[in-house]
Design a protein around this motif. Structure first.
Motif, PDB file in Angstrom:
ATOM      1  N   VAL A 114       0.863  -1.183   0.000  1.00 29.86           N
ATOM      2  CA  VAL A 114       0.000   0.000   0.000  1.00 29.86           C
ATOM      3  C   VAL A 114       0.897   1.230   0.000  1.00 29.86           C
ATOM      4  N   ILE A 115       0.699   2.099  -0.989  1.00 35.54           N
ATOM      5  CA  ILE A 115       1.521   3.303  -1.120  1.00 35.54           C
ATOM      6  C   ILE A 115       0.802   4.548  -0.598  1.00 35.54           C
ATOM      7  N   GLY A 116      -0.428   4.405  -0.161  1.00 38.52           N
ATOM      8  CA  GLY A 116      -1.128   5.544   0.397  1.00 38.52           C
ATOM      9  C   GLY A 116      -2.635   5.391   0.332  1.00 38.52           C
ATOM     10  N   LEU A 117      -3.287   6.454   0.788  1.00 34.75           N
ATOM     11  CA  LEU A 117      -4.741   6.540   0.833  1.00 34.75           C
ATOM     12  C   LEU A 117      -5.139   7.835   0.144  1.00 34.75           C
ATOM     13  N   VAL A 118      -6.113   7.777  -0.741  1.00 40.75           N
ATOM     14  CA  VAL A 118      -6.637   8.989  -1.374  1.00 40.75           C
ATOM     15  C   VAL A 118      -8.098   9.129  -0.969  1.00 40.75           C
ATOM     16  N   LEU A 119      -8.413  10.276  -0.407  1.00 40.37           N
ATOM     17  CA  LEU A 119      -9.766  10.574   0.045  1.00 40.37           C
ATOM     18  C   LEU A 119     -10.367  11.636  -0.853  1.00 40.37           C
ATOM     19  N   THR A 120     -11.536  11.336  -1.403  1.00 38.64           N
ATOM     20  CA  THR A 120     -12.206  12.296  -2.281  1.00 38.64           C
ATOM     21  C   THR A 120     -13.422  12.863  -1.557  1.00 38.64           C
ATOM     22  N   ALA A 121     -13.668  14.125  -1.806  1.00 39.40           N
ATOM     23  CA  ALA A 121     -14.790  14.799  -1.163  1.00 39.40           C
ATOM     24  C   ALA A 121     -16.093  14.070  -1.457  1.00 39.40           C
ATOM     25  N   ALA A 122     -16.910  13.922  -0.446  1.00 42.01           N
ATOM     26  CA  ALA A 122     -18.218  13.284  -0.609  1.00 42.01           C
ATOM     27  C   ALA A 122     -19.274  14.291  -1.036  1.00 42.01           C
ATOM     28  N   ARG A 123     -18.958  15.587  -0.860  1.00 40.06           N
ATOM     29  CA  ARG A 123     -19.885  16.660  -1.210  1.00 40.06           C
ATOM     30  C   ARG A 123     -19.098  17.964  -1.235  1.00 40.06           C
ATOM     31  N   PRO A 124     -19.662  18.994  -1.827  1.00 31.32           N
ATOM     32  CA  PRO A 124     -18.987  20.287  -1.760  1.00 31.32           C
ATOM     33  C   PRO A 124     -19.099  20.857  -0.345  1.00 31.32           C
ATOM     34  N   GLY A 125     -18.218  21.760   0.008  1.00 29.26           N
ATOM     35  CA  GLY A 125     -18.297  22.415   1.309  1.00 29.26           C
ATOM     36  C   GLY A 125     -17.365  21.811   2.338  1.00 29.26           C
ATOM     37  N   THR A 126     -17.590  22.195   3.576  1.00 26.06           N
ATOM     38  CA  THR A 126     -16.707  21.765   4.659  1.00 26.06           C
ATOM     39  C   THR A 126     -17.007  20.335   5.086  1.00 26.06           C
ATOM     40  N   VAL A 127     -15.998  19.735   5.675  1.00 26.23           N
ATOM     41  CA  VAL A 127     -16.114  18.368   6.176  1.00 26.23           C
ATOM     42  C   VAL A 127     -16.590  18.443   7.633  1.00 26.23           C
ATOM     43  N   PRO A 128     -17.623  17.688   7.992  1.00 23.08           N
ATOM     44  CA  PRO A 128     -18.119  17.714   9.375  1.00 23.08           C
ATOM     45  C   PRO A 128     -17.016  17.324  10.377  1.00 23.08           C
ATOM     46  N   ALA A 129     -17.087  17.882  11.570  1.00 20.61           N
ATOM     47  CA  ALA A 129     -16.065  17.679  12.605  1.00 20.61           C
ATOM     48  C   ALA A 129     -15.858  16.199  12.930  1.00 20.61           C
ATOM     49  N   ALA A 130     -16.924  15.431  13.028  1.00 17.42           N
ATOM     50  CA  ALA A 130     -16.786  14.001  13.356  1.00 17.42           C
ATOM     51  C   ALA A 130     -16.008  13.269  12.267  1.00 17.42           C
ATOM     52  N   VAL A 131     -16.246  13.635  11.021  1.00 17.67           N
ATOM     53  CA  VAL A 131     -15.528  13.016   9.902  1.00 17.67           C
ATOM     54  C   VAL A 131     -14.051  13.434   9.943  1.00 17.67           C
ATOM     55  N   ARG A 132     -13.781  14.694  10.221  1.00 16.91           N
ATOM     56  CA  ARG A 132     -12.389  15.155  10.325  1.00 16.91           C
ATOM     57  C   ARG A 132     -11.646  14.409  11.430  1.00 16.91           C
ATOM     58  N   ARG A 133     -12.301  14.198  12.561  1.00 17.68           N
ATOM     59  CA  ARG A 133     -11.646  13.476  13.673  1.00 17.68           C
ATOM     60  C   ARG A 133     -11.325  12.037  13.266  1.00 17.68           C
ATOM     61  N   TYR A 134     -12.289  11.348  12.643  1.00 12.31           N
ATOM     62  CA  TYR A 134     -12.051   9.955  12.248  1.00 12.31           C
ATOM     63  C   TYR A 134     -11.022   9.884  11.126  1.00 12.31           C
ATOM     64  N   ARG A 135     -11.019  10.876  10.244  1.00 18.90           N
ATOM     65  CA  ARG A 135     -10.014  10.942   9.178  1.00 18.90           C
ATOM     66  C   ARG A 135      -8.612  10.916   9.774  1.00 18.90           C
ATOM     67  N   SER A 136      -8.371  11.634  10.859  1.00 11.03           N
ATOM     68  CA  SER A 136      -7.039  11.662  11.461  1.00 11.03           C
ATOM     69  C   SER A 136      -6.666  10.299  12.040  1.00 11.03           C
ATOM     70  N   VAL A 137      -7.637   9.553  12.526  1.00 11.97           N
ATOM     71  CA  VAL A 137      -7.371   8.199  13.037  1.00 11.97           C
ATOM     72  C   VAL A 137      -6.995   7.262  11.887  1.00 11.97           C
ATOM     73  N   VAL A 138      -7.780   7.299  10.814  1.00 12.33           N
ATOM     74  CA  VAL A 138      -7.529   6.432   9.660  1.00 12.33           C
ATOM     75  C   VAL A 138      -6.205   6.801   8.987  1.00 12.33           C
ATOM     76  N   ALA A 139      -5.882   8.082   8.945  1.00 12.61           N
ATOM     77  CA  ALA A 139      -4.640   8.543   8.302  1.00 12.61           C
ATOM     78  C   ALA A 139      -3.399   7.943   8.959  1.00 12.61           C
ATOM     79  N   GLU A 140      -3.498   7.561  10.215  1.00 11.60           N
ATOM     80  CA  GLU A 140      -2.357   6.956  10.909  1.00 11.60           C
ATOM     81  C   GLU A 140      -2.033   5.550  10.390  1.00 11.60           C
ATOM     82  N   LEU A 141      -2.912   4.972   9.584  1.00  8.47           N
ATOM     83  CA  LEU A 141      -2.699   3.617   9.076  1.00  8.47           C
ATOM     84  C   LEU A 141      -1.832   3.575   7.827  1.00  8.47           C
TER      85      LEU A 141
END
Length: 188
Positions: free
Chosen positions: A89-116
């Motif tokens: 695995v050379i990385g993770l690419v995350l694409t926006a699910a919608r226009p606009g800001t990312v909800p806080a809960a999603v941002r928090r979980y994103r940081s957990v997943v990014a550690e993998l």
């Protein structure tokens, strides 16, 4: 567990693919990303098991809770050794699910997943994709100049975020290849 693809990945550009884009879930954008990046191949939802083509994998997911959960599952499978032999695995690419800001809960979980994984790439929302076929969108090739600052149509040039991610992925692969070559020369 993700399925396994035993057949070789297709060569859709001038050269065989340098990496595969694995969708962590349906609708992850793997086909679009593989089209945008000429050196990539779409492996769908399956790990690429054939040693005849690349087994370097970029996991793709939407930036939403279900997408992040699926990405975490794929990355944990790989870390646990459940992916086919030879897969890296050379990385993770995350694409926006919608226009606009990312909800806080999603941002928090994103940081957990990014550690993998070592590298995480973010691709924003691009409205024009909704009305285009894959064959119509522009492609990024290594050494392509960055797109003009003014917003180009997606049929003319890849978006700047796609270009930056593609250039970084290629740079990381080149550095990894150079390090491997250097190590093999030291052993001879």
């Amino acid at each position: 567990m993700a399925p396994v693809r035993e057949t070789a990945l297709p060569t859709t550009a001038e050269h065989p693919p340098l990496f595969a884009v694995l969708g962590a879930h349906g609708g992850a954008g793997a086909s679009t990303l593989a089209r945008w990046w000429a050196p990539a191949a779409d492996t769908g939802l399956a790990w690429p098991a054939s040693p005849r083509t690349t087994q370097r994998v970029l996991v793709a997911a939407r930036l939403c809770m279900p997408g992040l959960t699926a990405a975490a599952e794929r990355l944990r499978e790989w870390h646990a050794g459940y992916a086919p032999d030879g897969v890296t695995v050379i990385g993770l690419v995350l694409t926006a699910a919608r226009p606009g800001t990312v909800p806080a809960a999603v941002r928090r979980y994103r940081s957990v997943v990014a550690e993998l994984t070592d590298d995480v790439y973010y691709i924003g929302w691009h409205d024009e994709l909704v009305v285009l076929d894959l064959a119509e969108i522009a492609r990024y090739s290594p050494f392509d100049p960055a797109p003009a600052r003014r917003k180009s149509r997606l049929t003319e040039a890849v978006p700047l975020d796609v270009h930056r991610a593609g250039a970084h992925i290629i740079s990381r692969l080149a550095a990894s290849h150079a390090a491997t070559q250097h190590d093999s020369e030291d052993q001879s």
